[in-house]
Design an enzyme around this catalytic site. Structure first.
Site, PDB file in Angstrom:
ATOM      1  N   HIS B  36      35.821  47.668  55.967  1.00  0.00           N
ATOM      2  CA  HIS B  36      35.355  46.706  56.972  1.00  0.00           C
ATOM      3  C   HIS B  36      36.494  46.237  57.865  1.00  0.00           C
ATOM      4  O   HIS B  36      36.349  46.117  59.072  1.00  0.00           O
ATOM      5  CB  HIS B  36      34.650  45.532  56.289  1.00  0.00           C
ATOM      6  CG  HIS B  36      33.273  45.878  55.825  1.00  0.00           C
ATOM      7  ND1 HIS B  36      33.038  46.568  54.662  1.00  0.00           N
ATOM      8  CD2 HIS B  36      32.059  45.680  56.396  1.00  0.00           C
ATOM      9  CE1 HIS B  36      31.736  46.759  54.532  1.00  0.00           C
ATOM     10  NE2 HIS B  36      31.113  46.234  55.562  1.00  0.00           N
ATOM     11  N   LYS B 103      25.630  42.475  46.645  1.00  0.00           N
ATOM     12  CA  LYS B 103      25.106  41.398  45.798  1.00  0.00           C
ATOM     13  C   LYS B 103      25.579  40.046  46.320  1.00  0.00           C
ATOM     14  O   LYS B 103      26.608  39.955  47.002  1.00  0.00           O
ATOM     15  CB  LYS B 103      25.512  41.589  44.336  1.00  0.00           C
ATOM     16  CG  LYS B 103      26.983  41.338  44.060  1.00  0.00           C
ATOM     17  CD  LYS B 103      27.225  41.025  42.577  1.00  0.00           C
ATOM     18  CE  LYS B 103      28.711  40.881  42.316  1.00  0.00           C
ATOM     19  NZ  LYS B 103      29.083  39.899  41.326  1.00  0.00           N
TER      20      LYS B 103
HETATM   21  S1  SF4 Z   1      28.012  41.078  35.798  1.00  0.00           S
HETATM   22 FE1  SF4 Z   1      29.757  39.673  35.584  1.00  0.00          FE
HETATM   23  S2  SF4 Z   1      31.546  40.944  35.568  1.00  0.00           S
HETATM   24 FE2  SF4 Z   1      29.877  42.173  36.386  1.00  0.00          FE
HETATM   25  S3  SF4 Z   1      29.961  41.934  38.621  1.00  0.00           S
HETATM   26 FE3  SF4 Z   1      28.596  40.360  37.837  1.00  0.00          FE
HETATM   27  S4  SF4 Z   1      29.892  38.547  37.525  1.00  0.00           S
HETATM   28 FE4  SF4 Z   1      31.236  40.331  37.710  1.00  0.00          FE
END
Ligand code: SF4
Lengths: 292, 191
Positions: B36, B103
């Site tokens: 990016h 996410k």
């Molecule tokens: S599950 Fe936990 S360790 Fe894995 S990306 Fe999400 S916050 Fe990070």
């Protein structure tokens, strides 16, 4: 030394690839509890599939294998230096084998030497106790959830939170709302009331060693823990912040004395990928039993 | 479940709304912080990286070479998207993206770019590294590996039924904004 090294390597492998039973039970219960056909239910289903797949393939549950934190309980006269050396060697080998990601970066240069060894990595806490037994617990704590941890100094005007249990409750619930969608929920909170800025966070992480279904021996804290989980699960945040009934799988609260001038509430957020295991060791370094 | 196949037309994207669950099949390119920043600074992509009507994935995968020397993806969960918020709008506009997978959601600039250029934000399940890696059927290329290193390079994946949820649509809808407001209002009742 070799037997101890092998035991610690196995502890790391299992911690990275297998979710502990108490957490798995809580995840299955919340999968049942989410309304069928919702995106929350789909997310929990994917989480459950992921747990199964990681175990069968013996590969990390999540690619962020996190900060490596050992808690060692040992008798008087225990050789901490030899243990530390074995732990470092096991971390290095676990990284080479892919149980741990190359995850430790020099904060000044940005360099990652690919070993997971360096200042603060791994972290080891030793505690002496009046018994011959040696137990080793390990937490792998991911970065995404660590980033949404929070420390509140009470009184807090914005939250209208005073220096009492109700003030603590407001602070903890604020942390839950602020963390939504970011720390890979459903989450588990480790909380410390009191202490200073360093010991408060430290003690909040120690709470994550407790079993999810244990009960706090202090009745007021037991009530607060239950209240935080129930209230959080009524906020509609849900897994991944998609909406739904499961925002928290648990909340564990500990207390440290404080100075008259300070009143901290420190909150560590653990993601659903709650990687925690422990072993008891025999005198020769082999594993006598598993703790979780 | 709505099935999507790349390249995705604008009208298909416009038909999606917040809360829709999708299964994505086709080509996906990864790109995270370094990519990016590089694009923002005017960097050019190799011609093979064609993202017009395509999908960009915020992901730093773990990819290994198998016995026959082929790339194999062993872990591929999403990384936190908000770090790309300063750049994402421009990348959507200039490259003609139809989808961004990540996410944690993104902010108002990205939301606006999705509206203006016909794009959606697809939320994958954070931490589900193994399930998502299984959806990657083939690693068909890697670009800018020398420059950025493995986790930050642009990986070209052929995916099949990759699961995600539309959390920002092309009509100004954001599940993140909605849930945040609702949960704050709900919390006020419990204080
Ligand atoms: S599950 Fe936990 S360790 Fe894995 S990306 Fe999400 S916050 Fe990070």
């Amino acid at each position: 030394m070799n037997l101890l090294h092998d035991s610690l390597l196995e502890l790391i492998r299992r911690t990275s690839t297998e979710i502990p039973d108490d957490v798995h039970r809580a995840i299955l219960a919340s999968l049942e509890n989410e309304r069928k056909g919702t995106i929350a239910a789909s997310a929990m289903k994917i989480i459950d599939q992921n747990i199964a797949l990681a175990k069968t393939k013996s590969q990390p549950i999540c690619q962020d294998t996190g900060s490596i934190i050992f808690y060692v309980e040992c008798p008087v006269g225990f050789d901490q230096m030899t243990f530390t050396e074995a732990a470092r060697a096991a971390v290095k080998q676990a990284t080479a084998k892919g149980y741990l990601r190359q995850n430790s970066v020099d904060s000044l240069t940005g360099r990652n030497d690919g070993t997971n060894l360096g200042p603060g990595s791994p972290t080891l806490h030793f505690h002496q106790h009046a018994s011959d037994a040696v137990s080793v617990k390990l937490i792998l704590k991911g970065g995404g959830c660590e980033n949404v941890g929070a420390q509140y100094s009470l009184p807090h005007t914005g939250l209208n939170a005073n220096r009492d249990l109700d003030g603590c409750r407001k602070a903890i619930l604020d942390a839950v709302v602020q963390a939504q969608g970011k720390g890979c929920g459903p989450g588990i909170l480790g909380v410390c009331i009191g202490g200073d800025r360093a010991t408060g966070y430290e003690h909040s992480k120690v709470q994550l060693l407790r079993l999810l279904d244990d009960r706090n021996p202090h009745p007021d804290l037991a009530r607060l823990e239950q209240d935080i989980v129930e209230t959080s699960n009524q906020l509609g945040i849900g897994p991944m912040g998609f909406g739904g009934k499961t925002t928290l799988l648990g909340c564990k609260i500990g207390v440290l004395n404080r100075l008259p001038a300070s009143y901290f509430v420190s909150v560590s957020y653990m993601c659903w990928a709650y990687r925690r295991h422990g072993v008891t060791l025999r005198a020769d370094g082999t594993i006598a039993g598993w703790l979780y | 479940m709505i099935k999507l196949t790349t390249p995705i037309s604008e009208s298909t994207i416009r038909s999606l709304k917040v809360g829709d669950e999708v299964l994505l099949t086709g080509t996906v390119f990864t790109g995270r912080d370094a990519v990016h920043k590089y694009l923002h600074d005017g960097g050019q992509l190799p011609p093979e990286v064609n993202l017009r009507e395509g999908v960009l994935y915020h992901c730093g995968p773990v990819v290994i070479k198998d016995d026959q020397g082929r790339w194999k993806c062993v872990a591929a969960g999403p990384t936190t998207s908000i770090r790309e918020e300063p750049y994402q709008w421009q990348v959507i506009r200039d490259l003609g993206l139809r989808g961004v997978i990540g996410k944690g959601g993104m902010g108002d600039k990205t939301l606006k770019a999705c509206q203006e250029h016909g794009c959606v934000y697809l939320h994958a399940v954070g931490g589900a590294a193994q399930v998502l890696a299984e959806c990657i059927r083939k690693v068909s290329g890697v670009y800018l590996m020398e420059e950025f290193g493995a986790p930050e390079a642009i990986w070209e994946f052929q995916v099949e039924d990759f699961p995600a949820v539309v959390t920002i649509d092309s009509h100004g809808g954001s599940l993140h904004r909605q849930i945040f407001a609702q949960s704050q209002a709900e919390l006020a009742k419990h204080l």
